[in-house]
Scaffold this active site. Structure first.
Site, PDB file in Angstrom:
ATOM      1  NE  ARG A  58      -2.044  -1.431   3.493  1.00 20.36           N
ATOM      2  CZ  ARG A  58      -2.392  -1.185   4.754  1.00 20.36           C
ATOM      3  NH1 ARG A  58      -3.562  -0.661   5.032  1.00 20.36           N
ATOM      4  NH2 ARG A  58      -1.567  -1.463   5.738  1.00 20.36           N
ATOM      5  CG  ASN A  96      -3.780  -4.633   3.414  1.00 21.78           C
ATOM      6  OD1 ASN A  96      -3.246  -4.571   2.318  1.00 21.78           O
ATOM      7  ND2 ASN A  96      -3.103  -4.563   4.540  1.00 21.78           N
TER       8      ASN A  96
END
Length: 98
Positions: free
Chosen positions: A23, A41
């Site tokens: 990320r 996520n």
């Protein structure tokens, strides 16, 4: 100002993409390409999000998400959905959602 060729696309990345700074690298790469959107996520162990920006930068991000990712990630697949031209950006920044 001349009209820009803006695109939006939803993505989901499969493989070893959680716990490997995926990320953070996605956010940093998107910002470096002047893209906006978000990444998060999922409970299924994937990473999903939306990327928006000029067409050439979105194309770069699609390639990066599918083939590169963070240094420790192992991408097995990446799907793209809902790709469309947009007249303006829906986001002002690229964020990591929790």
């Amino acid at each position: 100002m001349a009209s820009r060729n803006l695109l939006s696309v939803d993505f989901e990345v499969f493989g070893t993409v959680q716990g490997v700074f995926f990320r953070k690298f996605t956010k940093d790469t998107a910002k470096s390409r002047n893209c906006v959107g978000w990444v998060m996520n999922t409970r299924e162990g994937t990473v999903k999000g939306v990327v928006q920006g000029e067409a050439n930068n979105v194309a770069y991000m699609k390639n990066w998400l599918k083939n590169e990712g963070s240094p420790s990630s192992k991408i097995t697949d990446c799907t793209f959905k809902n790709e469309r031209q947009i007249s303006s950006l829906d986001f002002s920044d690229f964020k990591v959602e929790h």
